[in-house]
Design an enzyme around this catalytic site. Sequence first.
Site, PDB file in Angstrom:
ATOM      1  N   ASN A   1       0.871  -1.184   0.000  1.00  0.00           N
ATOM      2  CA  ASN A   1       0.000   0.000   0.000  1.00  0.00           C
ATOM      3  C   ASN A   1       0.906   1.232   0.000  1.00  0.00           C
ATOM      4  O   ASN A   1       1.458   1.603   1.030  1.00  0.00           O
ATOM      5  CB  ASN A   1      -0.893  -0.032   1.254  1.00  0.00           C
ATOM      6  CG  ASN A   1      -1.735   1.229   1.397  1.00  0.00           C
ATOM      7  OD1 ASN A   1      -1.832   2.027   0.461  1.00  0.00           O
ATOM      8  ND2 ASN A   1      -2.335   1.411   2.561  1.00  0.00           N
ATOM      9  N   TRP A   2       1.061   1.818  -1.165  1.00  0.00           N
ATOM     10  CA  TRP A   2       1.981   2.970  -1.293  1.00  0.00           C
ATOM     11  C   TRP A   2       1.401   4.235  -0.665  1.00  0.00           C
ATOM     12  O   TRP A   2       2.107   5.234  -0.533  1.00  0.00           O
ATOM     13  CB  TRP A   2       2.281   3.243  -2.767  1.00  0.00           C
ATOM     14  CG  TRP A   2       3.235   2.269  -3.397  1.00  0.00           C
ATOM     15  CD1 TRP A   2       3.793   1.154  -2.820  1.00  0.00           C
ATOM     16  CD2 TRP A   2       3.756   2.341  -4.729  1.00  0.00           C
ATOM     17  NE1 TRP A   2       4.611   0.524  -3.717  1.00  0.00           N
ATOM     18  CE2 TRP A   2       4.612   1.232  -4.893  1.00  0.00           C
ATOM     19  CE3 TRP A   2       3.575   3.218  -5.795  1.00  0.00           C
ATOM     20  CZ2 TRP A   2       5.300   0.990  -6.090  1.00  0.00           C
ATOM     21  CZ3 TRP A   2       4.247   2.971  -6.985  1.00  0.00           C
ATOM     22  CH2 TRP A   2       5.110   1.867  -7.130  1.00  0.00           C
ATOM     23  N   LYS A   3       0.120   4.214  -0.333  1.00  0.00           N
ATOM     24  CA  LYS A   3      -0.543   5.418   0.190  1.00  0.00           C
ATOM     25  C   LYS A   3      -0.300   6.587  -0.770  1.00  0.00           C
ATOM     26  O   LYS A   3      -0.289   6.385  -1.971  1.00  0.00           O
ATOM     27  CB  LYS A   3      -0.078   5.706   1.614  1.00  0.00           C
ATOM     28  CG  LYS A   3      -0.239   4.470   2.508  1.00  0.00           C
ATOM     29  CD  LYS A   3      -0.080   4.735   3.958  1.00  0.00           C
ATOM     30  CE  LYS A   3      -0.291   3.437   4.724  1.00  0.00           C
ATOM     31  NZ  LYS A   3      -0.242   3.580   6.165  1.00  0.00           N
TER      32      LYS A   3
ATOM     33  N   HIS B   1      -9.847   1.436   4.505  1.00  0.00           N
ATOM     34  CA  HIS B   1      -8.589   1.643   5.225  1.00  0.00           C
ATOM     35  C   HIS B   1      -8.814   2.637   6.366  1.00  0.00           C
ATOM     36  O   HIS B   1      -9.560   3.607   6.216  1.00  0.00           O
ATOM     37  CB  HIS B   1      -7.499   2.163   4.266  1.00  0.00           C
ATOM     38  CG  HIS B   1      -6.148   2.122   4.911  1.00  0.00           C
ATOM     39  ND1 HIS B   1      -5.729   3.087   5.788  1.00  0.00           N
ATOM     40  CD2 HIS B   1      -5.147   1.207   4.845  1.00  0.00           C
ATOM     41  CE1 HIS B   1      -4.514   2.778   6.223  1.00  0.00           C
ATOM     42  NE2 HIS B   1      -4.139   1.640   5.659  1.00  0.00           N
TER      43      HIS B   1
ATOM     44  N   GLU C   1      -5.985  -4.654  10.671  1.00  0.00           N
ATOM     45  CA  GLU C   1      -5.027  -3.565  10.840  1.00  0.00           C
ATOM     46  C   GLU C   1      -5.428  -2.704  12.035  1.00  0.00           C
ATOM     47  O   GLU C   1      -6.139  -1.704  11.866  1.00  0.00           O
ATOM     48  CB  GLU C   1      -5.024  -2.671   9.604  1.00  0.00           C
ATOM     49  CG  GLU C   1      -4.512  -3.341   8.368  1.00  0.00           C
ATOM     50  CD  GLU C   1      -3.808  -2.332   7.471  1.00  0.00           C
ATOM     51  OE1 GLU C   1      -2.666  -2.588   7.115  1.00  0.00           O
ATOM     52  OE2 GLU C   1      -4.388  -1.282   7.177  1.00  0.00           O
TER      53      GLU C   1
ATOM     54  N   SER D   1       2.887  -1.684  10.740  1.00  0.00           N
ATOM     55  CA  SER D   1       4.314  -1.638  11.081  1.00  0.00           C
ATOM     56  C   SER D   1       5.057  -2.950  10.775  1.00  0.00           C
ATOM     57  O   SER D   1       5.941  -3.359  11.533  1.00  0.00           O
ATOM     58  CB  SER D   1       4.507  -1.253  12.546  1.00  0.00           C
ATOM     59  OG  SER D   1       3.947   0.009  12.810  1.00  0.00           O
TER      60      SER D   1
ATOM     61  N   GLY E   1       2.643  -0.988   4.486  1.00  0.00           N
ATOM     62  CA  GLY E   1       2.587   0.419   4.116  1.00  0.00           C
ATOM     63  C   GLY E   1       3.984   0.961   3.882  1.00  0.00           C
ATOM     64  O   GLY E   1       4.590   0.784   2.810  1.00  0.00           O
TER      65      GLY E   1
HETATM   66  P1  PGA Z   1       2.362   0.576   7.795  1.00  0.00           P
HETATM   67  O1  PGA Z   1       0.941   0.753   7.100  1.00  0.00           O
HETATM   68  O2  PGA Z   1       2.950  -0.701   7.280  1.00  0.00           O
HETATM   69  O3  PGA Z   1       3.128   1.790   7.392  1.00  0.00           O
HETATM   70  O4  PGA Z   1       2.114   0.501   9.263  1.00  0.00           O
HETATM   71  C1  PGA Z   1       0.051  -0.285   6.951  1.00  0.00           C
HETATM   72  C2  PGA Z   1      -1.221   0.265   6.381  1.00  0.00           C
HETATM   73  O5  PGA Z   1      -1.645   1.357   6.770  1.00  0.00           O
HETATM   74  O6  PGA Z   1      -1.836  -0.341   5.488  1.00  0.00           O
END
Ligand code: PGA
Length: 250
Positions: free
Chosen positions: A8-10, A92, A163, A209, A230
């Site tokens: 998930n590149w956001k 999300h 999550e 994380s 993420g």
């Molecule tokens: P993160 O994000 O791996 O940076 O904690 C996970 C997510 O929000 O999908």
Amino acid sequence: MRRLIIANWKMYPENARDATKLFLAVERRLGRGVGAEVVIAPPFPYLASLPRGTKTIRGAQDVFWERYGAFTGEVSGSILKSFGVKYVIVGHSERRTHLGETDMMVNKKLRHALAVGLRPILCIGERKRDADGVFFAVLKKQIQEDLTKVQKSLIARVVIAYEPLWAISPGRPTGPRDANEAILFIRKVIAQLYGLRAARTIRILYGGSVNAKNASEYFKEREIDGLLVGKESRDPREFIKIVQCAKAAS
Ligand code: PGA
């Protein structure tokens, strides 16, 4: 079962050139016999600018619930499909928190995704963990509401990502045991709603994380079918190490 890993590149990288660089670096390093299904979910415009992958599958980070119409700024599942998207993240926690997405909206998005033939990745998770286990009720309510009117025949196409909000970066990850326990609970709720077979076959991921150091611990847990990554998915080296952990565990 083949593990599923979602990048998930956001809202990164900042421009199309860097996105292509990142994408190509991941594809180049993946190698043969990946041992996991790897999905990359970039920001929408990059679906048009990125080359088609040979080792990765296309995902998207959100979808609207109508096929077309006067919905400024929204993107339908049909549009996503025309860019080769197979998986789409819905619900999300960042959208629930910053954009006010409700379970009713998430449910509509999820059903639309299924109706057009996409595989939704439904994100659920508690805001806080309490010693009394109230968070289990929170998870149950989310599952019930987000899957309202989803038929049994389609449930195997849904992926759930557990999550917990407090674990999303820069948080501290849920320990693998706790993540496994929560996912087992999610399977129980699915069993109540759709039967044992559905509970066994539905794919449930952990996210929050995850990094190259802790990924293998999650893959050791029985109930965890994959990971939603993420921050670490934006570093090709680290991301590949995570994928390799899946291979080592399979
Ligand atoms: P993160 O994000 O791996 O940076 O904690 C996970 C997510 O929000 O999908």
